[in-house]
Design a protein around this motif. Structure first.
Motif, short mmCIF file in Angstrom:
data_model
loop_
_atom_site.label_atom_id
_atom_site.label_comp_id
_atom_site.label_asym_id
_atom_site.label_seq_id
_atom_site.Cartn_x
_atom_site.Cartn_y
_atom_site.Cartn_z
N PRO A 1 8.94 -7.73 2.31
CA PRO A 1 7.48 -7.60 2.44
C PRO A 1 7.11 -6.64 3.57
N ARG A 2 6.24 -5.68 3.26
CA ARG A 2 5.74 -4.72 4.26
C ARG A 2 4.24 -4.53 4.04
N PRO A 3 3.50 -4.20 5.09
CA PRO A 3 2.08 -3.88 4.92
C PRO A 3 1.90 -2.65 4.03
N ASP A 4 0.78 -2.60 3.29
CA ASP A 4 0.54 -1.48 2.38
C ASP A 4 0.00 -0.24 3.08
N ARG A 5 -0.20 -0.32 4.39
CA ARG A 5 -0.64 0.84 5.17
C ARG A 5 0.03 0.79 6.54
N ALA A 6 0.38 1.96 7.06
CA ALA A 6 1.02 2.02 8.37
C ALA A 6 0.49 3.21 9.14
N VAL A 7 0.34 3.04 10.45
CA VAL A 7 -0.04 4.13 11.36
C VAL A 7 1.00 4.18 12.48
N VAL A 8 1.62 5.34 12.64
CA VAL A 8 2.64 5.51 13.68
C VAL A 8 2.19 6.60 14.64
N ARG A 9 2.25 6.29 15.93
CA ARG A 9 1.91 7.25 16.97
C ARG A 9 3.18 7.64 17.71
N GLY A 10 3.29 8.91 18.08
CA GLY A 10 4.45 9.39 18.80
C GLY A 10 4.25 10.81 19.25
N GLN A 11 5.34 11.59 19.21
CA GLN A 11 5.30 12.99 19.63
C GLN A 11 6.09 13.83 18.63
N ASP A 12 5.84 15.15 18.67
CA ASP A 12 6.68 16.04 17.89
C ASP A 12 7.80 16.57 18.78
N LYS A 13 8.64 17.47 18.23
CA LYS A 13 9.82 17.91 18.98
C LYS A 13 9.48 18.74 20.21
N ASP A 14 8.22 19.16 20.32
CA ASP A 14 7.78 19.90 21.50
C ASP A 14 7.04 19.00 22.49
N SER B 1 0.02 -2.35 15.24
CA SER B 1 0.07 -3.70 14.67
C SER B 1 -0.80 -3.75 13.42
N ALA B 2 -0.31 -4.46 12.42
CA ALA B 2 -1.07 -4.61 11.17
C ALA B 2 -2.36 -5.36 11.45
N SER B 3 -3.45 -4.84 10.93
CA SER B 3 -4.74 -5.51 11.13
C SER B 3 -4.84 -6.73 10.24
N ALA B 4 -5.67 -7.66 10.62
CA ALA B 4 -5.85 -8.89 9.87
C ALA B 4 -6.30 -8.58 8.44
N GLY B 5 -5.70 -9.24 7.49
CA GLY B 5 -6.11 -9.08 6.11
C GLY B 5 -5.42 -7.93 5.39
N ARG B 6 -4.58 -7.19 6.10
CA ARG B 6 -3.87 -6.09 5.44
C ARG B 6 -2.89 -6.67 4.43
N ARG B 7 -2.84 -6.06 3.27
CA ARG B 7 -2.05 -6.59 2.17
C ARG B 7 -0.56 -6.35 2.40
N LEU B 8 0.26 -7.38 2.14
CA LEU B 8 1.70 -7.24 2.18
C LEU B 8 2.22 -6.97 0.77
N ILE B 9 3.09 -5.98 0.65
CA ILE B 9 3.69 -5.64 -0.63
C ILE B 9 5.17 -6.01 -0.57
N THR C 1 0.42 5.16 3.21
CA THR C 1 0.13 3.99 2.37
C THR C 1 1.28 3.81 1.39
N GLY C 2 1.36 2.63 0.81
CA GLY C 2 2.34 2.36 -0.23
C GLY C 2 3.77 2.58 0.23
N TYR C 3 4.54 3.32 -0.59
CA TYR C 3 5.95 3.53 -0.31
C TYR C 3 6.15 4.28 1.00
N PHE C 4 5.26 5.22 1.33
CA PHE C 4 5.40 5.95 2.59
C PHE C 4 5.13 5.03 3.77
N ALA C 5 4.20 4.10 3.64
CA ALA C 5 3.98 3.11 4.71
C ALA C 5 5.25 2.30 4.93
#
Length: 220
Positions: free
Chosen positions: A130-143, A105-113, A152-156
């Protein structure tokens, strides 16, 4: 500062296309209106050669379509995973895949672009989302190993967009009704041009299954 991050870790060197693409076949990309895009995907519970082969196909299909990311339901498979090869705003390249992604979840005050966003399943349309300027995704790899990817930015934007896909949402769902109609008009006007470019790219990359690129019918 490393110029490439693979699976969230810095890499000294990396080829122009992810090696997975060399093993893959081109798959047809689903379009807005198809049921598989508009319902939550299933968790991946089996890790093995079939999953690895799907990831290979997804990488090649993404490159043929000139995308920065591609979710499994965009090739008709209702599983929670996506692949990506995407720059951030500093020009640093991020390449990898994420299984069962969860966007923090986006933290409070995170900038929307509010910037232009497109989707391979809405070919030819670009709208401001509009999307947050930073993102953190947790998951697994193929193994099945735990994985955390930050952007951050476009990758976020890419991480948020692709995680949305795994939950059954496309970026049009974040638009006002009027803007959604505008996007669908753009798609109608540019769709044939996009498919022609994809077909040419399939030939250029030598992708197997290039004949599956064109949709079997108009978007609903």
């Amino acid at each position: 500062m490393p110029r490439v991050f693979v699976q969230g870790s810095p890499a000294d060197h990396y080829p122009r296309h992810a090696p997975e693409a060399g093993r893959g076949a081109v798959r047809r990309i689903t379009e807005v209106g198809e049921e598989v895009l508009h319902k939550p995907c299933r968790d991946v519970t089996e890790f093995g050669p079939d999953l690895a082969a799907l990831i290979d196909d997804m990488f090649l299909t993404m490159y043929v379509a000139e995308g920065a990311g591609l979710a499994a339901n965009q090739v008709g498979v209702d599983l929670r995973l996506f692949v990506y090869d995407c720059p951030d705003d500093d020009g640093i390249r991020h390449v990898g895949h994420i299984i069962n992604p969860v966007l923090e979840s986006a933290s409070a005050g995170r900038r929307l672009i509010d910037e232009g966003e497109g989707c391979l399943s809405v070919p030819g349309a670009v709208m401001a989302v509009p999307r947050p300027d930073r993102a953190v995704v947790r998951g697994q790899d193929k193994d099945g190993r735990p994985l955390v990817v930050e952007g951050t930015g476009y990758f976020a934007r890419c991480l948020a967009h692709e995680t949305d896909h795994t939950q059954g949402y496309i970026y049009l769902d974040r638009l006002a009704k009027r803007d959604k109609k505008d996007a669908l008009r753009q798609m109608a006007a540019r769709r044939d041009e996009v498919f022609a470019r994809r077909a040419a790219r399939a030939e250029e990359l030598g992708g197997r299954g290039a004949g599956t690129l064109r949709s079997r019918g108009p978007a609903r």
